[in-house]
Design a protein around this motif. Sequence first.
Motif, PDB file in Angstrom:
ATOM      1  N   GLU A 232      37.382  38.759  44.832  1.00 17.88           N
ATOM      2  CA  GLU A 232      38.209  37.772  44.124  1.00 17.88           C
ATOM      3  C   GLU A 232      37.349  36.656  43.537  1.00 17.88           C
ATOM      4  O   GLU A 232      37.511  36.265  42.382  1.00 17.88           O
ATOM      5  CB  GLU A 232      39.184  37.123  45.109  1.00 17.88           C
TER       6      GLU A 232
ATOM      7  N   ARG B 160      45.454  39.434  43.626  1.00 23.65           N
ATOM      8  CA  ARG B 160      44.961  38.222  42.976  1.00 23.65           C
ATOM      9  C   ARG B 160      43.754  38.507  42.077  1.00 23.65           C
ATOM     10  O   ARG B 160      43.637  37.946  40.992  1.00 23.65           O
ATOM     11  CB  ARG B 160      44.627  37.140  43.982  1.00 23.65           C
ATOM     12  N   SER B 161      42.857  39.393  42.548  1.00 21.52           N
ATOM     13  CA  SER B 161      41.686  39.735  41.720  1.00 21.52           C
ATOM     14  C   SER B 161      42.131  40.261  40.366  1.00 21.52           C
ATOM     15  O   SER B 161      41.553  39.934  39.332  1.00 21.52           O
ATOM     16  CB  SER B 161      40.858  40.818  42.399  1.00 21.52           C
TER      17      SER B 161
ATOM     18  N   MET C 179      44.070  34.930  50.313  1.00 21.73           N
ATOM     19  CA  MET C 179      43.770  36.026  49.393  1.00 21.73           C
ATOM     20  C   MET C 179      44.933  37.008  49.362  1.00 21.73           C
ATOM     21  O   MET C 179      45.409  37.434  50.392  1.00 21.73           O
ATOM     22  CB  MET C 179      42.473  36.720  49.808  1.00 21.73           C
TER      23      MET C 179
ATOM     24  N   ASN D  69      42.180  30.599  40.029  1.00 20.87           N
ATOM     25  CA  ASN D  69      43.140  31.629  39.636  1.00 20.87           C
ATOM     26  C   ASN D  69      42.790  32.187  38.276  1.00 20.87           C
ATOM     27  O   ASN D  69      43.647  32.615  37.553  1.00 20.87           O
ATOM     28  CB  ASN D  69      44.533  31.027  39.598  1.00 20.87           C
TER      29      ASN D  69
ATOM     30  N   TYR E  83      37.754  46.188  41.116  1.00 26.82           N
ATOM     31  CA  TYR E  83      38.858  45.858  42.020  1.00 26.82           C
ATOM     32  C   TYR E  83      39.705  47.095  42.314  1.00 26.82           C
ATOM     33  O   TYR E  83      40.066  47.362  43.452  1.00 26.82           O
ATOM     34  CB  TYR E  83      39.752  44.760  41.436  1.00 26.82           C
TER      35      TYR E  83
ATOM     36  N   ASN F 237      36.692  35.742  39.626  1.00 33.31           N
ATOM     37  CA  ASN F 237      36.945  34.401  39.077  1.00 33.31           C
ATOM     38  C   ASN F 237      35.708  33.859  38.352  1.00 33.31           C
ATOM     39  O   ASN F 237      35.829  33.234  37.303  1.00 33.31           O
ATOM     40  CB  ASN F 237      37.372  33.462  40.202  1.00 33.31           C
TER      41      ASN F 237
END
Lengths: 128, 141
Positions: free
Chosen positions: A24, B5-6, B1, B67, B129, A28
Amino acid sequence: MANNIFSHIDKFKVGLDASWLRNEILANNIANVDTPNFKRSDVRFSKILEDSISMKTTRDKHINPASSSNYSVEVYEDSNTNVRMDGNNVDIEREMNELAKNAIWYNYLTHMVTKEIKLLDLAINGGR
Amino acid sequence: MGFFRSMDISASALTAERFRLDVIAENIANMNTTRTAEGGPYRRKTVSFEQIQKPFSEYLDTSFRGNGVRVSAVHEDPSPFKLVYDPNHPDANEEGYVEMPNVDIVTEMIDMISASRAYEANVTALNAYKNIAMRALEIGK
């Protein structure tokens, strides 16, 4: 001797969670490659895994760091790298490299968890 | 997490980079436009990005780092228009000069390459991902 048959899997879980979070954070960083004054972040996650494996519990009442839920995944802002003219320090080559490494690392951990479950299966079924 | 979200982060960047490409395409398309609704020649537009800030619901999450990205504003380039000597042009002034847009094709091309490479980088992040999410579903199989 492990007093919990899932203690190994719990240790891998720490790594899996850290790796997931790192994906994640890296996504980002890549998303903000052109954002002025953005600073890249990263996860200190190999350190966490090493700590959780190297710590020993010599008595029953000692808390096993891997099985306890209060471990902290440390996310930090990286300010030691070169900053571009727009105040951004994301190096896209580095981020893609880390992303690829992280995916392989995650695959490795899931593989190890699967192996661990297969070993338990073998022990439970007595090799049948 | 969160689980997706990724994906949301990469998707926000894809949207932002595509918007930047749209604006660059508009600049290139209007590089010879001498009449606009505001009057005068076309003015080059640029896009600036900003981080999507931490929502209130994530305030206590210390591992939260963002985000993704979004377009904060579209700016007009204040640099002067190029003067081209063309007395036969309908928009030429008394001395025969025409004010042409302040679009430099080389700058636009370089920005376009930069935007499309950034887009590709985010597609790669999205695929990375997807790979690890599929592996997560295969644990124990």
